[in-house]
Motif scaffolding. Structure first.
Motif, PDB file in Angstrom:
ATOM      1  N   GLU A   1      32.120 -29.936  30.388  1.00  0.00           N
ATOM      2  CA  GLU A   1      31.989 -31.136  29.527  1.00  0.00           C
ATOM      3  C   GLU A   1      31.261 -30.512  28.154  1.00  0.00           C
TER       4      GLU A   1
ATOM      5  N   THR B   1      27.930 -31.426  32.760  1.00  0.00           N
ATOM      6  CA  THR B   1      28.524 -30.137  33.459  1.00  0.00           C
ATOM      7  C   THR B   1      28.805 -28.906  32.297  1.00  0.00           C
ATOM      8  N   LEU B   2      28.917 -27.940  32.583  1.00  0.00           N
ATOM      9  CA  LEU B   2      29.244 -26.546  31.744  1.00  0.00           C
ATOM     10  C   LEU B   2      30.683 -27.347  31.151  1.00  0.00           C
TER      11      LEU B   2
ATOM     12  N   MET C   1      27.309 -37.560  34.124  1.00  0.00           N
ATOM     13  CA  MET C   1      27.301 -37.163  35.501  1.00  0.00           C
ATOM     14  C   MET C   1      25.819 -37.293  36.248  1.00  0.00           C
TER      15      MET C   1
ATOM     16  N   GLY D   1      23.402 -35.942  39.063  1.00  0.00           N
ATOM     17  CA  GLY D   1      23.092 -34.915  39.996  1.00  0.00           C
ATOM     18  C   GLY D   1      22.232 -35.453  41.126  1.00  0.00           C
TER      19      GLY D   1
END
Length: 185
Positions: free
Chosen positions: A14, A11-12, A1, A3
């Motif tokens: 993932e 991400t958390l 991803m 940002g």
């Protein structure tokens, strides 16, 4: 991803999914890996026993003397308790009694104890085993034919290994426990 500011990351969610997949893989792989380590220890101890027997026979022939090995857990005296798993002494037995006498016998080698839960025992000649000057085998209970069994009680009997020594002194290898259990006699 991607940002803010073009920085890539996870991400958390993932990361949590990746950790869950890793946990499942480790749960499956670790027990199998432990079994493989035990199998390798058994194979390694069998190889070590073959080398010990070959070097002992070679010393008997080379020195034209009786060469013996006995189980030893302290590296200084012969002791039958625990079979051959605790290690062994290899020596020239000058008085022919099968026991290592520090004052008269010549120490050739001290063999280390087996690793892990690996067990080594002989079907015959539990006090000592050795070779005559002509290379034929002999043990504390007469003729020299014997079998050294190498196993781990956590493995199947088919994973055990044997080193079979004939009266002529030749060692051959075999798989399995030969109808025995992995219990010290």
């Amino acid at each position: 991803m991607v940002g803010k500011n073009g920085i890539r990351g996870f991400t958390l969610v993932e990361l949590m999914v990746a950790m869950a997949v890793l946990a499942v893989l480790l749960t499956v792989a670790v027990p199998s890996f432990q079994q493989q380590i035990k199998k390798m220890r058994v194979a390694s101890e069998r190889s070590r026993m073959v080398v010990l027997l070959a070097s002992l026979r070679q010393e008997a022939i080379k020195r034209n003397a009786q060469a013996r090995m006995c189980p030893s857990s302290d590296g200084a005296t012969c002791a039958v308790v625990g079979g051959w798993s605790g290690g062994s002494l290899l020596f020239v037995d000058k008085n022919g009694d099968g026991a290592f006498d520090a004052g008269s016998d010549e120490m050739l080698r001290v063999s280390q104890a087996a690793k892990g839960n690996t067990r080594i025992f002989s079907t015959k000649h539990r006090s000592w085993f050795g070779y005559r000057p002509d290379g034929t085998s002999v043990g504390n209970s007469g003729s020299g034919n014997t079998t050294f069994v190498i196993c781990d009680p956590d493995l199947a009997e088919s994973e055990g290994r044997r080193v079979i020594v004939s009266i002529t002194g030749r060692a051959r290898l075999d798989k399995g426990l030969g109808g025995r259990t992995c219990e010290l006699p």
